[in-house]
Design a protein around this motif. Structure first.
Motif, mmCIF file in Angstrom:
data_model
loop_
_atom_site.group_PDB
_atom_site.id
_atom_site.type_symbol
_atom_site.label_atom_id
_atom_site.label_comp_id
_atom_site.label_asym_id
_atom_site.label_seq_id
_atom_site.Cartn_x
_atom_site.Cartn_y
_atom_site.Cartn_z
ATOM 1 N N ARG A 1 -7.472 -34.174 28.867
ATOM 2 C CA ARG A 1 -7.497 -35.405 29.667
ATOM 3 C C ARG A 1 -7.014 -35.107 31.080
ATOM 4 O O ARG A 1 -5.956 -34.515 31.286
ATOM 5 C CB ARG A 1 -6.623 -36.479 29.033
ATOM 6 N N ILE A 2 -7.808 -35.537 32.049
ATOM 7 C CA ILE A 2 -7.475 -35.355 33.459
ATOM 8 C C ILE A 2 -7.091 -36.705 34.040
ATOM 9 O O ILE A 2 -7.899 -37.645 34.047
ATOM 10 C CB ILE A 2 -8.672 -34.782 34.255
ATOM 11 N N ASP A 3 -5.859 -36.824 34.522
ATOM 12 C CA ASP A 3 -5.397 -38.030 35.208
ATOM 13 C C ASP A 3 -5.365 -37.764 36.709
ATOM 14 O O ASP A 3 -4.800 -36.753 37.152
ATOM 15 C CB ASP A 3 -3.995 -38.420 34.737
ATOM 16 N N TYR A 4 -5.974 -38.668 37.480
ATOM 17 C CA TYR A 4 -6.048 -38.497 38.929
ATOM 18 C C TYR A 4 -5.022 -39.390 39.625
ATOM 19 O O TYR A 4 -4.534 -40.388 39.058
ATOM 20 C CB TYR A 4 -7.455 -38.827 39.423
ATOM 21 N N MET A 5 -4.725 -39.069 40.857
ATOM 22 C CA MET A 5 -3.730 -39.818 41.628
ATOM 23 C C MET A 5 -4.161 -41.252 41.891
ATOM 24 O O MET A 5 -3.317 -42.117 42.130
ATOM 25 C CB MET A 5 -3.459 -39.108 42.961
#
Length: 279
Positions: free
Chosen positions: A247-251
């Motif tokens: 899982r990639i969480d972005y700003m």
């Protein structure tokens, strides 16, 4: 210079998209010198002195080289050895004949070379052809780094490593590149350690086979992240990691979840192209 620093330099100094790639590819198509492909990573010499070899460099597997000819080396003692005189970029290498794949037709066209011939002839055309092939390979590699952008991340390394020199334990390594236009805040990984017969390795304390780790950013667009998670398994039976989810969480608050690693992995051949130093 580190692996990731070399990649960062290559990616930042090359224009995206690759406006020059078509003209470079056209130049390589016009080249009529025999082309060889390295069968495996091989050490090649820059000079040959009485067959002892001079300084050298490791050439990477599947490297495309322009071959100038055969070079047979007869040492003072022992058997003669066959080399190929090859160019990658504008650099000349003496590569063992057996390390290079060539078609029979291409091999049959190769002239015999020796030190006297090498000293006399002008090989600038071969240097230019070798440089054209290098630029094509770099353009293809850069595209491969950028291709997973719609999935949210490019994975360079996803592997386990043995820590049993000091204790029975196995760690996990992750190297990524951010091909998107957004800054990555966190990378959350769920994975399973697999043993030599492809069965999950269960945690002796928690009982579960699933491990969860988190890499902390920020990873800016066209930048890299490298993470090492020590003692993830207190056993040395883990042979390879199986992805459950990434899982990639972005700003900006958005996220992407990946459950199949294949579309986001960058092939090793493309990594080799960009990490190989040309000097």
């Amino acid at each position: 210079m580190s692996h990731l620093s070399l990649l960062s330099r290559a990616l930042r100094t090359c224009c995206l998209p690759f406006l020059l790639l078509p003209s470079i590819a056209m130049a390589s198509e016009e080249a009529d010198s025999p082309l060889g492909i390295l069968l495996q990573s091989s050490y090649a010499y820059r000079t040959m002195e009485a067959c002892r070899g001079g300084n050298g460099k490791m050439l990477f597997e599947r490297m495309a080289v322009v071959v100038a000819g055969h070079y047979r080396c007869q040492p003072a003692y022992g058997e003669a050895k066959d080399y190929l005189v090859a160019y990658y970029g504008k650099q000349r290498f003496f590569v063992e004949n057996s390390a290079v794949f060539m078609t029979g037709e291409n091999r049959s066209r190769l002239p015999e070379l020796d030190d006297q011939i090498l000293a006399k002839l002008d090989f600038s055309a071969l240097e230019e052809e070798g440089d054209a092939y290098r630029h094509v390979a770099e353009g293809q590699a850069l595209k491969a780094y950028d291709a997973p952008a719609r999935h949210g991340i490019s994975v360079l390394d996803f592997s386990v490593y043995d820590e049993s020199e000091y204790t029975e334990a196995t760690g996990f390594k992750l190297e990524v590149y951010n091909p998107t236009k957004k800054t990555i805040k966190y990378i959350r990984v769920e994975l399973i350690g697999m043993n030599a017969v492809d069965d999950p390795v269960r945690d002796r304390f928690a009982g579960s086979a699933i491990k969860r780790v988190r890499g902390i950013g920020p990873i800016k667009p066209q930048d890299f992240g490298s993470y090492t998670f020590e003692h993830l398994w207190f056993t040395d039976t883990v042979e390879w990691p199986k992805l459950v989810s990434l899982r990639i969480d972005y700003m900006d608050g958005s996220s992407k979840t990946i459950k199949n690693l294949k579309p986001v992995q960058v092939d090793q051949k493309h990594q080799d192209v960009l990490t190989w130093e040309t000097d």
